[in-house]
Scaffold this motif. Sequence first.
Motif, PDB file in Angstrom:
ATOM      1  N   GLN A 206       0.824  -1.200   0.000  1.00  0.00           N
ATOM      2  CA  GLN A 206       0.000   0.000   0.000  1.00  0.00           C
ATOM      3  C   GLN A 206       0.861   1.254   0.000  1.00  0.00           C
ATOM      4  N   LEU A 207       0.480   2.184  -0.862  1.00  0.00           N
ATOM      5  CA  LEU A 207       1.075   3.516  -0.862  1.00  0.00           C
ATOM      6  C   LEU A 207       0.429   4.291   0.270  1.00  0.00           C
ATOM      7  N   TRP A 208       1.198   4.553   1.317  1.00  0.00           N
ATOM      8  CA  TRP A 208       0.641   5.159   2.530  1.00  0.00           C
ATOM      9  C   TRP A 208       0.777   6.673   2.533  1.00  0.00           C
ATOM     10  N   HIS A 209       1.748   7.179   1.790  1.00  0.00           N
ATOM     11  CA  HIS A 209       2.012   8.623   1.838  1.00  0.00           C
ATOM     12  C   HIS A 209       2.827   8.999   0.614  1.00  0.00           C
ATOM     13  N   LEU A 210       2.493  10.132  -0.004  1.00  0.00           N
ATOM     14  CA  LEU A 210       3.310  10.717  -1.071  1.00  0.00           C
ATOM     15  C   LEU A 210       3.083  12.219  -1.036  1.00  0.00           C
ATOM     16  N   ALA A 211       4.168  12.979  -0.905  1.00  0.00           N
ATOM     17  CA  ALA A 211       4.048  14.436  -0.819  1.00  0.00           C
ATOM     18  C   ALA A 211       5.222  15.099  -1.520  1.00  0.00           C
ATOM     19  N   VAL A 212       4.928  16.193  -2.205  1.00  0.00           N
ATOM     20  CA  VAL A 212       5.944  17.020  -2.855  1.00  0.00           C
ATOM     21  C   VAL A 212       5.999  18.357  -2.120  1.00  0.00           C
ATOM     22  N   ARG A 213       7.201  18.843  -1.870  1.00  0.00           N
ATOM     23  CA  ARG A 213       7.320  20.126  -1.174  1.00  0.00           C
ATOM     24  C   ARG A 213       6.615  21.223  -1.973  1.00  0.00           C
ATOM     25  N   PRO A 214       5.922  22.138  -1.282  1.00  0.00           N
ATOM     26  CA  PRO A 214       5.086  23.131  -1.974  1.00  0.00           C
ATOM     27  C   PRO A 214       5.792  23.894  -3.092  1.00  0.00           C
ATOM     28  N   GLY A 215       7.031  24.268  -2.907  1.00  0.00           N
ATOM     29  CA  GLY A 215       7.715  25.055  -3.930  1.00  0.00           C
ATOM     30  C   GLY A 215       8.114  24.279  -5.166  1.00  0.00           C
ATOM     31  N   HIS A 216       7.871  22.970  -5.162  1.00  0.00           N
ATOM     32  CA  HIS A 216       8.319  22.127  -6.282  1.00  0.00           C
ATOM     33  C   HIS A 216       7.165  21.389  -6.951  1.00  0.00           C
ATOM     34  N   ARG A 217       5.945  21.796  -6.674  1.00  0.00           N
ATOM     35  CA  ARG A 217       4.800  21.119  -7.262  1.00  0.00           C
ATOM     36  C   ARG A 217       4.548  21.575  -8.698  1.00  0.00           C
ATOM     37  N   HIS A 218       3.719  20.785  -9.425  1.00  0.00           N
ATOM     38  CA  HIS A 218       3.336  21.069 -10.811  1.00  0.00           C
ATOM     39  C   HIS A 218       4.543  21.018 -11.752  1.00  0.00           C
ATOM     40  N   ARG A 219       5.504  20.166 -11.426  1.00  0.00           N
ATOM     41  CA  ARG A 219       6.682  19.974 -12.286  1.00  0.00           C
ATOM     42  C   ARG A 219       6.854  18.504 -12.649  1.00  0.00           C
ATOM     43  N   GLY A 220       5.875  17.663 -12.354  1.00  0.00           N
ATOM     44  CA  GLY A 220       5.968  16.248 -12.692  1.00  0.00           C
ATOM     45  C   GLY A 220       6.719  15.417 -11.671  1.00  0.00           C
ATOM     46  N   ILE A 221       7.124  16.037 -10.552  1.00  0.00           N
ATOM     47  CA  ILE A 221       7.905  15.309  -9.550  1.00  0.00           C
ATOM     48  C   ILE A 221       7.058  14.232  -8.882  1.00  0.00           C
ATOM     49  N   GLY A 222       5.799  14.537  -8.589  1.00  0.00           N
ATOM     50  CA  GLY A 222       4.927  13.550  -7.968  1.00  0.00           C
ATOM     51  C   GLY A 222       4.718  12.342  -8.864  1.00  0.00           C
ATOM     52  N   SER A 223       4.505  12.572 -10.149  1.00  0.00           N
ATOM     53  CA  SER A 223       4.330  11.464 -11.091  1.00  0.00           C
ATOM     54  C   SER A 223       5.595  10.628 -11.193  1.00  0.00           C
ATOM     55  N   HIS A 224       6.745  11.293 -11.188  1.00  0.00           N
ATOM     56  CA  HIS A 224       8.027  10.597 -11.256  1.00  0.00           C
ATOM     57  C   HIS A 224       8.226   9.718 -10.021  1.00  0.00           C
ATOM     58  N   LEU A 225       7.891  10.243  -8.864  1.00  0.00           N
ATOM     59  CA  LEU A 225       8.055   9.468  -7.636  1.00  0.00           C
ATOM     60  C   LEU A 225       7.044   8.326  -7.584  1.00  0.00           C
ATOM     61  N   LEU A 226       5.814   8.563  -8.044  1.00  0.00           N
ATOM     62  CA  LEU A 226       4.812   7.500  -8.058  1.00  0.00           C
ATOM     63  C   LEU A 226       5.274   6.347  -8.950  1.00  0.00           C
ATOM     64  N   ALA A 227       5.862   6.656 -10.103  1.00  0.00           N
ATOM     65  CA  ALA A 227       6.373   5.598 -10.983  1.00  0.00           C
ATOM     66  C   ALA A 227       7.455   4.780 -10.285  1.00  0.00           C
ATOM     67  N   GLN A 228       8.272   5.447  -9.477  1.00  0.00           N
ATOM     68  CA  GLN A 228       9.307   4.714  -8.750  1.00  0.00           C
ATOM     69  C   GLN A 228       8.708   3.842  -7.650  1.00  0.00           C
ATOM     70  N   CYS A 229       7.625   4.298  -7.025  1.00  0.00           N
ATOM     71  CA  CYS A 229       6.936   3.465  -6.035  1.00  0.00           C
ATOM     72  C   CYS A 229       6.440   2.177  -6.678  1.00  0.00           C
ATOM     73  N   LEU A 230       5.860   2.290  -7.871  1.00  0.00           N
ATOM     74  CA  LEU A 230       5.373   1.114  -8.576  1.00  0.00           C
ATOM     75  C   LEU A 230       6.517   0.161  -8.903  1.00  0.00           C
ATOM     76  N   TYR A 231       7.627   0.717  -9.354  1.00  0.00           N
ATOM     77  CA  TYR A 231       8.765  -0.122  -9.741  1.00  0.00           C
ATOM     78  C   TYR A 231       9.379  -0.809  -8.525  1.00  0.00           C
ATOM     79  N   VAL A 232       9.539  -0.079  -7.428  1.00  0.00           N
ATOM     80  CA  VAL A 232      10.146  -0.651  -6.222  1.00  0.00           C
ATOM     81  C   VAL A 232       9.276  -1.758  -5.649  1.00  0.00           C
ATOM     82  N   THR A 233       7.968  -1.541  -5.601  1.00  0.00           N
ATOM     83  CA  THR A 233       7.101  -2.585  -5.054  1.00  0.00           C
ATOM     84  C   THR A 233       7.120  -3.836  -5.935  1.00  0.00           C
ATOM     85  N   HIS A 234       7.161  -3.642  -7.257  1.00  0.00           N
ATOM     86  CA  HIS A 234       7.209  -4.796  -8.160  1.00  0.00           C
ATOM     87  C   HIS A 234       8.503  -5.582  -7.992  1.00  0.00           C
TER      88      HIS A 234
END
Length: 274
Positions: A206-234
């Motif tokens: 289960q993905l329990w938490h994912l957060a991007v620091r406010p000054g760095h949002r809307h730059r694709g960082i959250g999507s990039h980190l989510l993809a890594q969560c999927l890869y690490v769990t697999h």
Amino acid sequence: MTNGGHIRVMEPDDHPLVLALIMADRLPGQPAPDPYLVTGQPRHSLADAATLVLIDASDRIRGVVHCVLRTSDEAGLIGWLHAREDFQALAALIAAARARLGPVRTLYAGTGPTQPPETLASALPGIAERRRPATTRALRAAGFTPATSRRYYHHPLSPAPARPLFPLAELRPLTDPPGVQLTLTETDGSALAAAVVHTGDGDHWQLWHLAVRPGHRHRGIGSHLLAQCLYVTHTSGATSLAAHTDEDDTASTRLLIAGRFTEVDTLTIHHRRP
């Protein structure tokens, strides 16, 4: 009680059948119920915990309800309730829980496990509205109304997720509860974003938490980190990753849908005033 049946306190010999009842209501991606769910002691902030089972005329277990008092405000909690979507059985169990908790107090239903949260981190509170319509109807027939809701999402890990591009997240193993923390950093080492995934039962994380620091949002960082969560769990052997968001969290919803998560259900905690 119903059809010649009766309700009694759960006994040790009931545990396998009770776990099977809980398992029957499991959503895709939810871990199998841990035996600790029926044997562990409740948190220190709770009192008078009881697990009641409904026995039919043939001496078979038809349903189960777990209830407890919250000492901070004296509210009654129906932590979990399962009867294979048998409306009459559910209604009987709700009535038994209300009688045990007492009529002159606020009640909450679907609040989840009562053991310390660090032991059952993958067990989410809430009644699945679409998958468990009879439970929802039985609660509303008993005077309960929705209090809070969360959206539940699921992502099968087959086919295998793509290997993530750089920059790669730093990984830190977690032990209590087991899982992995992923952190993306700037070149100076300052954190950009972080996520926590829990191992669940090994197959279903289960993905329990994912957060991007406010000054760095809307730059694709959250999507990039989510993809890594999927890869690490697999690569850690999981077959699926589940996630949840507040009902009105549109940013998280967009992130998960863009990451090809499927919304499975809405998990709702119900309450009833005296």
